[in-house]
Motif scaffolding. Structure first.
Motif, mmCIF file in Angstrom:
data_model
loop_
_atom_site.group_PDB
_atom_site.id
_atom_site.type_symbol
_atom_site.label_atom_id
_atom_site.label_comp_id
_atom_site.label_asym_id
_atom_site.label_seq_id
_atom_site.Cartn_x
_atom_site.Cartn_y
_atom_site.Cartn_z
ATOM 1 N N GLU A 86 0.827 -1.202 0.000
ATOM 2 C CA GLU A 86 0.000 0.000 0.000
ATOM 3 C C GLU A 86 0.866 1.258 0.000
ATOM 4 N N ASP A 87 1.919 1.260 0.811
ATOM 5 C CA ASP A 87 2.830 2.409 0.835
ATOM 6 C C ASP A 87 3.537 2.578 -0.507
ATOM 7 N N ALA A 88 3.875 1.464 -1.139
ATOM 8 C CA ALA A 88 4.564 1.530 -2.431
ATOM 9 C C ALA A 88 3.659 2.116 -3.511
ATOM 10 N N PHE A 89 2.364 1.797 -3.474
ATOM 11 C CA PHE A 89 1.428 2.385 -4.433
ATOM 12 C C PHE A 89 1.303 3.891 -4.218
ATOM 13 N N LYS A 90 1.211 4.311 -2.971
ATOM 14 C CA LYS A 90 1.033 5.733 -2.675
ATOM 15 C C LYS A 90 2.250 6.556 -3.097
ATOM 16 N N SER A 91 3.421 5.987 -2.895
ATOM 17 C CA SER A 91 4.644 6.717 -3.234
ATOM 18 C C SER A 91 4.992 6.624 -4.716
ATOM 19 N N GLY A 92 4.246 5.795 -5.466
ATOM 20 C CA GLY A 92 4.532 5.625 -6.887
ATOM 21 C C GLY A 92 5.685 4.688 -7.174
ATOM 22 N N LYS A 93 6.099 3.921 -6.170
ATOM 23 C CA LYS A 93 7.222 3.000 -6.351
ATOM 24 C C LYS A 93 6.856 1.838 -7.256
ATOM 25 N N ILE A 94 5.596 1.426 -7.219
ATOM 26 C CA ILE A 94 5.143 0.329 -8.080
ATOM 27 C C ILE A 94 3.897 0.757 -8.842
ATOM 28 N N LYS A 95 3.691 0.115 -10.001
ATOM 29 C CA LYS A 95 2.514 0.377 -10.826
ATOM 30 C C LYS A 95 1.464 -0.721 -10.704
ATOM 31 N N LEU A 96 1.904 -1.893 -10.262
ATOM 32 C CA LEU A 96 0.999 -3.040 -10.244
ATOM 33 C C LEU A 96 1.488 -4.037 -9.196
ATOM 34 N N ALA A 97 0.541 -4.773 -8.617
ATOM 35 C CA ALA A 97 0.878 -5.808 -7.639
ATOM 36 C C ALA A 97 0.115 -7.090 -7.982
ATOM 37 N N ILE A 98 0.778 -8.228 -7.796
ATOM 38 C CA ILE A 98 0.183 -9.545 -8.049
ATOM 39 C C ILE A 98 0.227 -10.347 -6.749
ATOM 40 N N GLN A 117 -4.951 -12.333 -7.626
ATOM 41 C CA GLN A 117 -5.402 -10.946 -7.496
ATOM 42 C C GLN A 117 -4.377 -10.021 -8.150
ATOM 43 N N VAL A 118 -4.855 -9.175 -9.032
ATOM 44 C CA VAL A 118 -4.007 -8.205 -9.729
ATOM 45 C C VAL A 118 -4.506 -6.807 -9.369
ATOM 46 N N ILE A 119 -3.656 -6.024 -8.733
ATOM 47 C CA ILE A 119 -4.010 -4.666 -8.301
ATOM 48 C C ILE A 119 -3.168 -3.683 -9.101
ATOM 49 N N ALA A 120 -3.811 -2.723 -9.737
ATOM 50 C CA ALA A 120 -3.102 -1.755 -10.579
ATOM 51 C C ALA A 120 -3.370 -0.334 -10.102
ATOM 52 N N ASP A 121 -2.388 0.530 -10.298
ATOM 53 C CA ASP A 121 -2.527 1.959 -10.006
ATOM 54 C C ASP A 121 -3.205 2.610 -11.207
ATOM 55 N N ALA A 122 -4.497 2.894 -11.072
ATOM 56 C CA ALA A 122 -5.275 3.414 -12.199
ATOM 57 C C ALA A 122 -5.340 4.935 -12.215
ATOM 58 N N SER A 123 -4.461 5.606 -11.456
ATOM 59 C CA SER A 123 -4.390 7.060 -11.603
ATOM 60 C C SER A 123 -3.912 7.420 -13.006
ATOM 61 N N ASP A 124 -3.180 6.495 -13.635
ATOM 62 C CA ASP A 124 -2.879 6.580 -15.069
ATOM 63 C C ASP A 124 -3.609 5.410 -15.731
ATOM 64 N N PRO A 125 -4.843 5.619 -16.205
ATOM 65 C CA PRO A 125 -5.655 4.495 -16.691
ATOM 66 C C PRO A 125 -5.064 3.772 -17.883
ATOM 67 N N ASN A 126 -4.363 4.487 -18.757
ATOM 68 C CA ASN A 126 -3.783 3.838 -19.940
ATOM 69 C C ASN A 126 -2.705 2.828 -19.544
ATOM 70 N N THR A 127 -1.822 3.237 -18.640
ATOM 71 C CA THR A 127 -0.768 2.334 -18.181
ATOM 72 C C THR A 127 -1.362 1.156 -17.423
ATOM 73 N N ALA A 128 -2.361 1.415 -16.570
ATOM 74 C CA ALA A 128 -2.989 0.342 -15.792
ATOM 75 C C ALA A 128 -3.638 -0.692 -16.707
ATOM 76 N N THR A 129 -4.347 -0.226 -17.723
ATOM 77 C CA THR A 129 -4.995 -1.143 -18.664
ATOM 78 C C THR A 129 -3.964 -1.968 -19.433
ATOM 79 N N THR A 130 -2.884 -1.318 -19.852
ATOM 80 C CA THR A 130 -1.844 -2.024 -20.595
ATOM 81 C C THR A 130 -1.177 -3.098 -19.741
ATOM 82 N N LEU A 131 -0.844 -2.759 -18.501
ATOM 83 C CA LEU A 131 -0.164 -3.713 -17.624
ATOM 84 C C LEU A 131 -1.050 -4.912 -17.294
#
Length: 369
Positions: A86-98, A117-131
């Motif tokens: 969760e901290d890594a998502f907030k800081s932008g360290k990771i884009k996706l978690a499995i 379970q696949v969790i993606a940072d959708a603040s950038d929806p294009n990157t999240a969809t691609t990943l």
């Protein structure tokens, strides 16, 4: 005919002697081909992801190996549990978690289906969809290998996809911060860049120089009006985002306005430096327009993922103020972070501001040439 040839030779001599013309003729096309054709791409590569393997069995390890070998992902080994994730998502360290559940292999081979379970940072929806598409394709390939060419898949792996911060995958969370950075950079830099040059061209700079005003006050007096007008722009964009685009602001309004003010001041100091160094409004406008527009679009992360670029371009992006402001705005507006989550980016903007302000003071001449 001889006169015509003589004029052609004369023009060639003018072109070859002018380095700026040669740069425009040959340097700009080469730079654009290299940047647009090689460095800037919407394809996602080397995306930083986290893998939380609770199963630690042979099936999960095989799938992780496939993910690593694909070349699209870079697994962060220090993010191995939910709290760190969760901290890594907030800081932008990771884009996706499995996340692999316990008994993954047992569920797959005995019950013939398993979930991931696949969790993606959708603040950038294009990157999240691609990943997530990449992950789904890798899982399908693994299923096909297990099936051994059978028409019906005997084993099914079902990815449970979750989008953080922007579950509807709206474009506004990515669009609004980028537009804010672009608008403020162009308006603040360009309008300030022509301010001192205009005084030089109209001759009123002489009056300012013989007045009791110190150079510091002359520079500040040029910046204050555009600071106020740019703040009006910020408020307009934010109000339209909330009430027209239906984009709620997750973080503090006060912090958002304070960071926007800092970025505007950064842009103003950059514009003043350009204004001091140029001798005509046309040159100042051209430098501020072309010199700010392209770096903001290319190196802020707004349109092209910075991690996809070669290392030299990634290093260049660090000196583009819009990159840090874009990170700050997304962190406050979309992720709801406080100052503790953006203090590094804020410090970098402050340092850039002080650098250009001191450079402008040093370059400002109290005598006209």
């Amino acid at each position: 005919m001889e006169q015509f040839i003589a004029f052609v030779k004369k023009e060639f001599y003018h072109v070859l002697r002018d380095r700026r013309t040669l740069f425009i003729l040959f340097g700009m096309p080469l730079a654009q081909i290299l940047i647009f054709g090689f460095a800037l791409t919407n394809e996602v590569k080397n995306a930083r992801i986290a893998v939380f393997d609770q199963a630690k069995d042979e099936a999960s390890q095989q799938l992780i190996s496939r993910i690593t070998a694909s070349g699209y992902f870079e697994i962060q080994e220090d993010v191995m549990d939910n709290s760190l994730m969760e901290d890594a998502f907030k800081s932008g360290k990771i884009k996706l978690a499995i996340i692999f559940p316990r008994h993954f292999e047992n569920d797959l081979f005995h019950q013939h289906h398993a979930q991931i379970q696949v969790i993606a940072d959708a603040s950038d929806p294009n990157t999240a969809t691609t990943l997530t598409s990449y992950i789904s394709s890798i899982i399908q390939d693994y299923q096909a290998e297990l099936a051994g060419g059978a028409a019906v898949m005997p084993y099914q792996i079902i990815p449970e996809i979750r989008m953080l911060y922007n579950p509807q995958l709206k474009g506004a969370p990515n669009f609004v911060p980028g537009v804010m950075a672009l608008v403020l950079m162009l308006v603040s830099v360009m309008m300030t860049a022509i301010s001192i040059v205009r005084e030089k061209e109209t001759g009123t700079m002489e009056v300012l120089l013989v007045s009791p005003f110190k150079p510091t006050w002359v520079i500040l007096s040029k910046a204050v009006p555009y600071l106020i007008l740019s703040l009006v722009n910020v408020l307009t964009i934010l109000l339209m985002s909330v009430y027209v685009l239906d984009l709620p602001i997750a973080g503090s309004w006060v912090l958002l306005l304070a960071e926007s003010t800092l970025f505007i001041i950064t842009c103003l100091t950059l514009g003043i430096f350009i204004s001091i160094k140029t001798k005509s409004q046309q040159v100042a406008m051209l430098i501020s327009l072309m010199g700010m527009l392209l770096p903001t679009i290319m190196f802020s992360g707004f349109m092209f993922p910075i991690e996809n670029m070669p290392l030299p371009l990634q290093l260049i992006s660090n000196v583009v103020p819009a990159k840090w402001f874009y990170i700050i705005i997304k962190s406050i507006m979309i992720k709801g972070l406080g100052f503790e989550g953006i203090w590094k980016e804020t410090l970098i903007l402050i340092m850039i501001t002080l650098f250009f302000f001191l450079l402008s003071l040093r370059s400002f001449k109290i005598r006209l040439e």
